[in-house]
Design an enzyme around this catalytic site. Sequence first.
Site, mmCIF file in Angstrom:
data_model
loop_
_atom_site.group_PDB
_atom_site.id
_atom_site.type_symbol
_atom_site.label_atom_id
_atom_site.label_comp_id
_atom_site.label_asym_id
_atom_site.label_seq_id
_atom_site.Cartn_x
_atom_site.Cartn_y
_atom_site.Cartn_z
ATOM 1 N N ARG A 1 -30.604 -8.014 -74.646
ATOM 2 C CA ARG A 1 -29.838 -7.009 -74.416
ATOM 3 C C ARG A 1 -28.371 -7.560 -74.861
ATOM 4 O O ARG A 1 -27.960 -8.894 -74.563
ATOM 5 C CB ARG A 1 -29.365 -6.726 -72.984
ATOM 6 N N HIS B 1 -19.097 -3.053 -74.142
ATOM 7 C CA HIS B 1 -18.901 -4.086 -73.009
ATOM 8 C C HIS B 1 -17.350 -4.527 -73.062
ATOM 9 O O HIS B 1 -17.186 -5.811 -73.380
ATOM 10 C CB HIS B 1 -19.821 -5.234 -73.423
ATOM 11 N N GLU C 1 -20.773 -1.454 -67.065
ATOM 12 C CA GLU C 1 -20.061 -1.578 -66.110
ATOM 13 C C GLU C 1 -18.554 -1.112 -66.084
ATOM 14 O O GLU C 1 -17.513 -1.418 -66.063
ATOM 15 C CB GLU C 1 -19.876 -2.998 -65.513
ATOM 16 N N ASN D 1 -26.836 -3.547 -62.901
ATOM 17 C CA ASN D 1 -26.217 -5.037 -62.700
ATOM 18 C C ASN D 1 -25.982 -5.358 -61.474
ATOM 19 O O ASN D 1 -25.147 -4.662 -60.837
ATOM 20 C CB ASN D 1 -24.815 -5.170 -63.480
ATOM 21 N N TYR E 1 -24.884 -8.546 -58.813
ATOM 22 C CA TYR E 1 -24.614 -10.113 -58.501
ATOM 23 C C TYR E 1 -24.421 -10.595 -56.764
ATOM 24 O O TYR E 1 -25.167 -11.243 -56.732
ATOM 25 C CB TYR E 1 -23.191 -10.389 -59.153
ATOM 26 N N GLU F 1 -28.509 -6.894 -65.524
ATOM 27 C CA GLU F 1 -27.842 -8.034 -65.320
ATOM 28 C C GLU F 1 -28.057 -8.472 -64.039
ATOM 29 O O GLU F 1 -28.124 -7.835 -63.109
ATOM 30 C CB GLU F 1 -26.400 -7.873 -65.427
HETATM 31 C C1 PNW Z 1 -20.198 -8.756 -65.300
HETATM 32 N N1 PNW Z 1 -16.527 -8.820 -59.927
HETATM 33 O O1 PNW Z 1 -18.946 -8.607 -64.963
HETATM 34 C C2 PNW Z 1 -20.354 -8.508 -66.863
HETATM 35 O O2 PNW Z 1 -20.972 -7.158 -67.215
HETATM 36 C C3 PNW Z 1 -20.320 -9.707 -67.562
HETATM 37 O O3 PNW Z 1 -19.831 -9.598 -68.930
HETATM 38 C C4 PNW Z 1 -19.904 -10.755 -66.672
HETATM 39 O O4 PNW Z 1 -20.077 -11.965 -67.589
HETATM 40 C C5 PNW Z 1 -20.927 -11.179 -65.607
HETATM 41 O O5 PNW Z 1 -20.845 -9.820 -64.846
HETATM 42 C C6 PNW Z 1 -20.450 -12.150 -64.562
HETATM 43 O O6 PNW Z 1 -19.346 -12.010 -64.139
HETATM 44 C C7 PNW Z 1 -18.464 -8.619 -63.668
HETATM 45 O O7 PNW Z 1 -15.442 -9.222 -59.779
HETATM 46 C C8 PNW Z 1 -17.054 -9.147 -63.514
HETATM 47 O O8 PNW Z 1 -17.279 -8.326 -58.860
HETATM 48 C C9 PNW Z 1 -16.508 -9.144 -62.409
HETATM 49 C C10 PNW Z 1 -17.172 -8.549 -61.252
HETATM 50 C C11 PNW Z 1 -18.541 -8.497 -61.109
HETATM 51 C C12 PNW Z 1 -19.137 -8.245 -62.602
#
Ligand code: PNW
Length: 453
Positions: free
Chosen positions: A81, A125, A170, A299, A301, A362
């Site tokens: 991707r 992006h 996002e 995505n 995290y 992601e």
């Molecule tokens: C994503 N937050 O961004 C993006 O899609 C990527 O480009 C980035 O490198 C990756 O996650 C890691 O950060 C985010 O603040 C940026 O919660 C900020 C947040 C979440 C995702």
Amino acid sequence: MSPGTPLPAFPPGFTWGVATSSYQIEGGVDADGRGRSIWDTFAHQPGRIIDGTTGDVACDHYHRYAEDVALMAGLGIGAYRFSIAWPRIQPAGTGPAEPAGLDFYDRLVDALLERDVDPVATLFHWDLPQALEDVGGWLNRDTAHRFADYAELAAGRLGDRVKLWLTLNEPFIHMTLGYGTGEHAPGRTLLFGAVPAAHHQLLGHGLAVAALRARTGSPVGIANNYSPVRPQGTGEADLAAAAAYDALHNRLFTDPLLGRGYPVGLGLDPAEAGAGAADLVRDGDLAVIAAPIDVLGVNYYNPTGIAAPAEPDGPLPFEMVPLTGYPRTAFDWPVVPEGLHELLTTLRDRYGADLPPIQITENGCAYDDTVAADDGCADPERIAYLDGHLRAVHRAVADGVDVRGYFVWSLLDNFEWAEGQTKRFGLVHVDFDSQVRTPKSSYAWYRDLISRR
Ligand code: PNW
């Protein structure tokens, strides 16, 4: 189960991949007629990026893509991707295509196919052409139409070979950090005044879906960021704050995509819309936005802790509270694999039969990885993170959620937006002075995992 026990089997045909984005890895910002993007502008403003770095060179992937494709082939991944930089295709955001910009992605796509890696292209992006920002960016409805024109040009050249198209990456993070709080480009601080950037991105998505359908038979989708909300408190006010945040983060960009219209409370629902909102969301817009998609990109995290705001009359109806009791990444993000299971089953429960098949587009983590004297780069925390999250995906699949693939963020350490080069997300370490790539131990772990499938 722990990293010690082998991962259970995933469904046949499950896609294993890695993800990157254009501004974060390419560099080559002046190459072959590329125009300026909002991130070129923003990263060069003093104080915006924590370490003062920019994406001017980043991983120099624009010139080293062949080496990077070889690293992917070494992993044995089925799909890659990447994102297309809009200002390489239309330097000023409008008008005819810059052929040299398209040529780069043409070479990249062919190099991937030669190595049996399916190209998965994200159209946006976050690197909006600066010329479009100069006339309002995503606050301007016209940007949605410009985006569809760009989608047409990209698919016109690559539509025969890209195996999955994702319109936006996002849009929630782009709206909040780019237009709401100003931590990302274009650096606007509008708080809830950023909401038009949600509607116009979604409208652009819907118009782009139609443009893509006319030029490719490949599946089409979008990559959203999701975060399960954990109320930090049991009071009514805490639960209300959690629901408000959930609507903003998890529903604003998904309810209308899947035909539910906008959630109430954000000024976009007709029931609450004043005259201004009616002008924003026009007749027919919701039908454009709800154009059927083939894939929902997810995505993930971490979850988010939310409580009632300390000051009830403050600017936001919620307050973010750091979640305690979990290991943390170098970004200080909590490591909560079960949050991914919760997110996937919640999406299934919320949208039922309207939920398209999911790709985890992601998932990954930042740690302070360093290359040792013997040229090794050990990152056991990343292996534990990925292992734990894959087990969560597996449990969701066992519980009946239709997940078709998983993409690690990221192949390479790269330019991590406002954090510059200080946060390393890669399976491969990058020395930003020498551009030497060193596979980390997680690279070998992921390679072995894929080869056993
Ligand atoms: C994503 N937050 O961004 C993006 O899609 C990527 O480009 C980035 O490198 C990756 O996650 C890691 O950060 C985010 O603040 C940026 O919660 C900020 C947040 C979440 C995702």
